[in-house]
Design a protein around this motif. Structure first.
Motif, PDB file in Angstrom:
ATOM      1  N   GLY A   1      49.634  32.990  43.510  1.00 38.00           N
ATOM      2  CA  GLY A   1      49.125  34.333  43.268  1.00 38.00           C
ATOM      3  C   GLY A   1      48.834  35.087  44.555  1.00 38.00           C
ATOM      4  N   VAL A   2      48.639  36.378  44.392  1.00 38.61           N
ATOM      5  CA  VAL A   2      48.393  37.269  45.534  1.00 38.61           C
ATOM      6  C   VAL A   2      47.146  36.846  46.299  1.00 38.61           C
ATOM      7  N   SER A   3      46.059  36.631  45.578  1.00 38.73           N
ATOM      8  CA  SER A   3      44.795  36.302  46.241  1.00 38.73           C
ATOM      9  C   SER A   3      44.870  34.997  47.011  1.00 38.73           C
ATOM     10  N   ARG A   4      45.501  34.020  46.424  1.00 35.61           N
ATOM     11  CA  ARG A   4      45.600  32.723  47.092  1.00 35.61           C
ATOM     12  C   ARG A   4      46.473  32.808  48.340  1.00 35.61           C
ATOM     13  N   LEU A   5      47.599  33.495  48.241  1.00 31.77           N
ATOM     14  CA  LEU A   5      48.469  33.656  49.399  1.00 31.77           C
ATOM     15  C   LEU A   5      47.727  34.393  50.508  1.00 31.77           C
ATOM     16  N   ALA A   6      47.069  35.467  50.154  1.00 34.47           N
ATOM     17  CA  ALA A   6      46.315  36.250  51.136  1.00 34.47           C
ATOM     18  C   ALA A   6      45.240  35.399  51.806  1.00 34.47           C
TER      19      ALA A   6
END
Length: 70
Positions: free
Chosen positions: A14-19
């Motif tokens: 997900g976006v949050s985890r990658l970020a």
């Protein structure tokens, strides 16, 4: 078929985890979608986190690079 940015986001969880793994904001990752590419300076981190090769993430730069002559 999903594009490479969405594929990388999916592979990372997900976006949050990658970020979080990269140390940037989720908004920055979402900005990659608008630009249509992952910044060159982030390729190594995204490659490490997702397991996707740099040739997949940025074929415009890393695919078909001529080899140096021996």
């Amino acid at each position: 078929m999903e594009n490479v940015i969405d594929h990388a986001i999916s592979q990372a969880g997900g976006v949050s985890r990658l970020a979080k793994e990269i140390g940037i904001s989720p908004a920055s990752v979402c900005g990659w979608r608008k630009r249509g590419l992952i910044p060159v300076g982030r390729i190594h981190a995204v490659e490490r986190i997702t397991g996707l090769g740099r040739e997949t993430l940025r074929p415009d730069i890393f695919l078909n690079v001529p080899e140096k002559a021996a």
